[in-house]
Write an enzyme that holds these catalytic residues in place. Structure first.
Site, mmCIF file in Angstrom:
data_model
loop_
_atom_site.group_PDB
_atom_site.id
_atom_site.type_symbol
_atom_site.label_atom_id
_atom_site.label_comp_id
_atom_site.label_asym_id
_atom_site.label_seq_id
_atom_site.Cartn_x
_atom_site.Cartn_y
_atom_site.Cartn_z
ATOM 1 N N ASP A 1 0.932 -1.183 -0.068
ATOM 2 C CA ASP A 1 -0.255 -0.156 -0.156
ATOM 3 C C ASP A 1 0.675 1.470 -0.371
ATOM 4 O O ASP A 1 2.366 1.444 0.560
ATOM 5 C CB ASP A 1 -1.036 0.105 1.255
ATOM 6 C CG ASP A 1 -0.183 -0.170 2.651
ATOM 7 O OD1 ASP A 1 0.870 -1.081 2.629
ATOM 8 O OD2 ASP A 1 0.495 0.705 3.176
ATOM 9 N N ASP B 1 0.507 3.850 2.296
ATOM 10 C CA ASP B 1 -0.111 4.120 4.043
ATOM 11 C C ASP B 1 -1.276 4.968 3.773
ATOM 12 O O ASP B 1 -1.692 5.415 2.784
ATOM 13 C CB ASP B 1 1.857 4.769 3.613
ATOM 14 C CG ASP B 1 1.256 4.834 5.612
ATOM 15 O OD1 ASP B 1 1.090 3.979 5.609
ATOM 16 O OD2 ASP B 1 2.190 6.096 5.867
HETATM 17 N N1 ADE Z 1 1.254 0.988 5.613
HETATM 18 C C1 ADE Z 1 1.923 0.549 6.611
HETATM 19 N N2 ADE Z 1 2.157 0.784 7.590
HETATM 20 C C2 ADE Z 1 2.834 0.084 8.169
HETATM 21 N N3 ADE Z 1 2.952 -1.959 8.395
HETATM 22 C C3 ADE Z 1 2.375 -1.953 7.399
HETATM 23 N N4 ADE Z 1 2.649 -2.782 6.303
HETATM 24 C C4 ADE Z 1 2.349 -3.051 5.480
HETATM 25 N N5 ADE Z 1 1.631 -1.715 5.046
HETATM 26 C C5 ADE Z 1 1.429 -1.108 6.283
#
Ligand code: ADE
Ligand SMILES: CSC[C@H]1O[C@H](OP(=O)(O)O)[C@H](O)[C@@H]1O
Length: 290
Positions: free
Chosen positions: A208, A210
């Site tokens: 992703d 974030d």
């Molecule tokens: N955006 C994110 N922040 C922290 N850990 C993650 N693991 C997968 N995506 C994450």
């Protein structure tokens, strides 16, 4: 010559290792720290020890994982090289979901983890200047390219405490500081693996963007799991390829990951705590009993 044994720690979505052959369940306990070992087997004859970081069913949160026991057990199982397969968020447009980042640097934003085997009664300071093993990283990158997996050969992983995802302000700050990816698990492992003289590398599998990205909503576990499914299939292919091409004898690490304790222990022999030394038998046996 030391026989090469590959350890794999599977993160979110990776609770077993497809392709592992001649599997046997062995219980290797870490004295005083509990936690057993995952399945041991091989791929193409290379011995492999697998461990699921969050345990089957994703029982353990990043804060509650017993990282010391996990790394100690890997050491006791004879592991020489340790690869973490982890989900992560990305701070860069050119590292979209599906990309595998072979992390070379870490930043620690955790505050509730046990990150050393040493302490009162035996103090040690290992170098973390270069926290990942370059030759292991190179092997992973070459295997990814051979499998046509989109890969970045380096990147900085910021390890947050969690379990909540970042605020927008945190996400923008980490992006602004030039970090590549974010996760919640790999920094304690990298520190402990270095103390245990294991070559360590992280494959940070982007799931992703974030929450900083204007075109993407706030991250959710549901969205992450969708990408994880595809990443897990690629991760299994990656490990199979790494194993096929991996040297059967452990190659000395060019930055000395496998000799990290040579110059690290500062406590005078007469000031050492025998109880702590007993627990350090696997991690520091080479240097304490050597
Ligand atoms: N955006 C994110 N922040 C922290 N850990 C993650 N693991 C997968 N995506 C994450
Ligand atoms: C399920 S999203 C958050 C979770 O995923 C990552 O875990 P791992 O590194 O074990 O793959 C991240 O660090 C969080 O723990």
């Amino acid at each position: 010559m030391t026989k090469a044994v590959l350890g794999i720690i599977g993160g979110s979505g990776l609770y077993d290792l497809p392709g592992l052959q001649n599997v046997r369940e062995e219980h290797i306990a870490s004295p005083g720290r509990a936690v057993g070992c995952g399945p041991i087997g091989d791929i193409d004859g290379l011995p492999i020890v697998f461990m699921s970081r969050h345990d089957k069913g994703h029982r353990l949160s990043p804060t509650d994982i017993n990282y010391r026991a996990n790394i100690d057990v890997m050491k006791r199982a004879g592991v020489t090289d340790l690869i973490s397969l982890s989900a992560c968020g990305s701070y860069k447009e050119n590292l979209p979901p599906g990309t595998f980042v072979i992390v070379d640097q870490f930043v620690d934003r955790t505050h509730n983890r046990a990150t050393s085997f040493f302490g009162t009664g035996c103090v040690a300071h290992v170098s973390m200047a270069h926290p990942t093993a370059p030759r292991l990283r190179m092997r992973i990158a070459e295997a990814a390219e051979a499998e046509s997996i989109a890969v970045a050969r380096d990147g900085t992983y910021v390890c947050m405490e969690g379990p909540q995802f970042s605020t927008l302000a945190e996400s923008l700050t980490y992006k602004g500081l030039g970090y590549s990816v974010v996760g919640m698990t790999n920094l304690p492992e990298a520190k402990l693996a270095r103390e245990a003289e294991l070559c360590y590398a992280t494959v940070a599998m982007v799931t992703d963007f974030d929450c900083w990205h204007p075109d993407h909503d706030a991250v959710t576990v549901q969205d992450i799991i969708r990408v994880l499914m595809a990443n897990a299939e690629k991760a299994a292919r990656l490990v199979a390829r790494i194993a096929k091409d991996f040297p059967r004898e452990h190659e000395p690490c060019p930055i000395g990951s496998d000799r990290a304790l040579d110059t690290a222990i500062i406590t005078a022999p007469e000031a050492r705590d025998p109880e702590l030394l007993k627990k350090l038998d696997a991690v520091a046996g080479r240097i304490l009993n050597g």
